[in-house]
Scaffold this motif. Structure first.
Motif, PDB file in Angstrom:
ATOM      1  N   PHE A 205     100.868 101.660  72.495  1.00  0.00           N
ATOM      2  CA  PHE A 205      99.979 102.412  70.843  1.00  0.00           C
ATOM      3  C   PHE A 205      99.011 103.119  70.849  1.00  0.00           C
ATOM      4  CE2 PHE A 205     101.740  97.722  69.931  1.00  0.00           C
ATOM      5  CZ  PHE A 205     102.306  98.171  68.033  1.00  0.00           C
ATOM      6  N   PRO A 206      98.680 103.853  72.093  1.00  0.00           N
ATOM      7  CA  PRO A 206      97.396 104.649  72.441  1.00  0.00           C
ATOM      8  C   PRO A 206      98.540 106.504  73.064  1.00  0.00           C
ATOM      9  CG  PRO A 206      96.112 103.567  73.191  1.00  0.00           C
ATOM     10  CD  PRO A 206      97.548 102.570  72.447  1.00  0.00           C
ATOM     11  N   ARG A 207      99.378 105.855  73.604  1.00  0.00           N
ATOM     12  CA  ARG A 207     100.314 106.739  74.242  1.00  0.00           C
ATOM     13  C   ARG A 207     101.311 106.975  72.505  1.00  0.00           C
ATOM     14  NH1 ARG A 207     102.809 105.215  79.528  1.00  0.00           N
ATOM     15  NH2 ARG A 207     103.108 102.780  78.477  1.00  0.00           N
ATOM     16  N   LEU A 208     101.608 105.865  72.182  1.00  0.00           N
ATOM     17  CA  LEU A 208     102.366 106.715  71.184  1.00  0.00           C
ATOM     18  C   LEU A 208     101.468 107.609  69.482  1.00  0.00           C
ATOM     19  CD1 LEU A 208     104.226 103.563  70.364  1.00  0.00           C
ATOM     20  CD2 LEU A 208     105.418 105.641  70.949  1.00  0.00           C
ATOM     21  N   LEU A 209     100.275 107.513  69.933  1.00  0.00           N
ATOM     22  CA  LEU A 209      99.316 107.689  69.090  1.00  0.00           C
ATOM     23  C   LEU A 209      99.501 109.483  69.094  1.00  0.00           C
ATOM     24  CD1 LEU A 209      97.869 107.700  66.222  1.00  0.00           C
ATOM     25  CD2 LEU A 209      95.482 107.459  67.111  1.00  0.00           C
ATOM     26  N   MET A 210      99.522 109.822  70.680  1.00  0.00           N
ATOM     27  CA  MET A 210      99.838 111.309  70.938  1.00  0.00           C
ATOM     28  C   MET A 210     100.754 112.192  71.284  1.00  0.00           C
ATOM     29  SD  MET A 210      96.674 111.256  74.814  1.00  0.00           S
ATOM     30  CE  MET A 210      97.582 109.890  75.682  1.00  0.00           C
ATOM     31  N   VAL A 211     101.905 111.255  71.704  1.00  0.00           N
ATOM     32  CA  VAL A 211     102.686 111.889  71.217  1.00  0.00           C
ATOM     33  C   VAL A 211     102.684 112.637  69.449  1.00  0.00           C
ATOM     34  CG1 VAL A 211     105.471 111.317  70.461  1.00  0.00           C
ATOM     35  CG2 VAL A 211     104.258 110.613  73.521  1.00  0.00           C
ATOM     36  N   THR A 212     102.662 112.035  69.097  1.00  0.00           N
ATOM     37  CA  THR A 212     102.768 112.032  67.322  1.00  0.00           C
ATOM     38  C   THR A 212     102.002 113.165  67.319  1.00  0.00           C
ATOM     39  OG1 THR A 212     103.395 109.450  66.699  1.00  0.00           O
ATOM     40  CG2 THR A 212     102.549 111.316  65.094  1.00  0.00           C
ATOM     41  N   GLY A 213     100.842 113.608  67.976  1.00  0.00           N
ATOM     42  CA  GLY A 213      99.748 114.477  67.324  1.00  0.00           C
ATOM     43  C   GLY A 213     100.601 116.141  68.204  1.00  0.00           C
ATOM     44  N   LEU A 214     101.160 115.640  69.542  1.00  0.00           N
ATOM     45  CA  LEU A 214     101.573 116.252  70.285  1.00  0.00           C
ATOM     46  C   LEU A 214     102.998 117.049  69.625  1.00  0.00           C
ATOM     47  CD1 LEU A 214     101.752 117.943  72.559  1.00  0.00           C
ATOM     48  CD2 LEU A 214     102.931 116.451  73.684  1.00  0.00           C
ATOM     49  N   LEU A 215     103.512 116.210  68.950  1.00  0.00           N
ATOM     50  CA  LEU A 215     104.582 116.796  67.947  1.00  0.00           C
ATOM     51  C   LEU A 215     104.111 117.457  66.631  1.00  0.00           C
ATOM     52  CD1 LEU A 215     107.163 113.689  68.331  1.00  0.00           C
ATOM     53  CD2 LEU A 215     107.657 115.960  69.320  1.00  0.00           C
TER      54      LEU A 215
END
Length: 333
Positions: free
Chosen positions: A53-63
């Protein structure tokens, strides 16, 4: 909107980074240090035990951040270039007094200076000029004894050449346009103090996208050829005739209206009496203009309409430029 997307994206990336670092505290020391120092690298690593989940959160922020950057590049290319160059502070509005549009782009120059015989007006930092106008003079071809230049489309003779330059974004090629005719230009150089001069400018290019610049600016240096020109003599404005003499003149000229002298103050104070009438005047440089008075603009300029084939062209003149103003009243019958 672009700023909101970028800020939201950065916030999610930082939040996911912190979350990932806390969740990785029980992993081996190398993986834990990787999560602390280079969490984005964990987005491409699998099977190392990092929380999902932390990595998904970073992916969302990057997008979100990338979407905001793409939108910023499309809507404000000059600001996007500034951010890429590390200029994070918002640009200050330090215009020199001249603004308008240059090739369809807002133009608010920050510098005006002489480069030899070229008058240069620039917008943007010196190392990355976004838009610029250069007026190239040939001192030998200028009219002797005047600091005023008035040019209309179709005027023959040797006139300054215009060079327009613009850069709309990092992904587009810089633009360059040379103009030697078909432009309207009004330039006044007024001595201020020492070698300083006040420039009054109005430029109109009837091209698409259009260019329209106007305003006043102070220039600290003056070329020798311009400094040596004497000030043009200013002829006194004609005084208005008595009202009793105007009406009979109109009556006598029902079949052929005559030109009558009026004062510029009368036109400015009671424009409703002159709107739609034919005016003609001579400016301080000795050039004569004639047309129908269309309006007095909000900045107290005389708007003169002239027919140019099937089109109508409006010209704006400052009251201080007008000498020997005359009106020809239309017949009432």
């Amino acid at each position: 909107m672009p700023a909101l997307l970028i800020i939201s994206g950065v916030f999610l990336i930082v939040l996911g980074w912190l979350w990932l670092a806390v969740a990785a505290r029980k992993l081996p020391i190398r993986r834990f240090l990787l999560a602390i120092l280079a969490a984005p690298l964990t987005l491409v690593l699998r099977g190392l035990g990092y929380a999902r989940f932390p990595r998904l959160l970073m992916v969302t922020g990057l997008l979100l951040a990338l979407a905001g950057a793409a939108l910023l590049q499309r809507e404000q290319p000059e600001r996007f270039v500034q951010l890429l160059a590390g200029e994070w502070a918002a640009p200050s509005n330090s215009g020199i007094g001249i603004d308008g549009e240059l090739m369809g782009q807002p133009f608010n120059p920050e510098r005006i200076f002489w480069r030899g015989n070229d008058l240069v007006i620039e917008e943007g930092p010196p190392q990355r000029v976004r838009r610029a106008l250069t007026v190239r003079f040939d001192p030998a071809s200028l009219q002797a004894g005047t600091r005023t230049i008035d040019r209309l489309p179709g005027d023959s003779g040797a006139w300054p050449e215009l060079l327009l330059q613009w850069h709309t974004g990092a992904l587009t090629q810089p633009g360059l346009l040379r103009v030697a005719k078909d432009y309207t230009l009004s330039l006044d150089f007024v001595p201020s103090s020492g070698t300083t001069m006040l420039l009054r400018l109005r430029l109109h290019l009837p091209t698409s996208p259009a260019t329209l610049l106007y305003g006043e600016a102070s220039i600290k240096t003056t070329p020798d050829w311009l400094a040596g020109m004497p000030q043009p003599a200013v002829a006194p404005a004609a005084s208005p005739p008595p009202e009793s003499s105007i009406a009979p003149a109109v009556d006598r000229a029902q079949s052929r209206p005559q030109w009558q002298n009026v004062s510029i103050l009368a036109v400015l104070s009671e424009p409703e009496l002159f709107i739609g009438q034919q005016l003609r005047f001579t400016n301080q440089a000795g050039r004569r203009y004639e047309g129908r008075l269309k309006a007095i603009s909000d900045d107290r300029r005389i708007v003169l309409a002239q027919n140019n084939g099937a089109n109508q062209v409006d010209y704006h003149f400052r009251p201080t430029d007008v000498v020997d103003l005359q009106v020809r009243y239309r017949s009432s019958r």
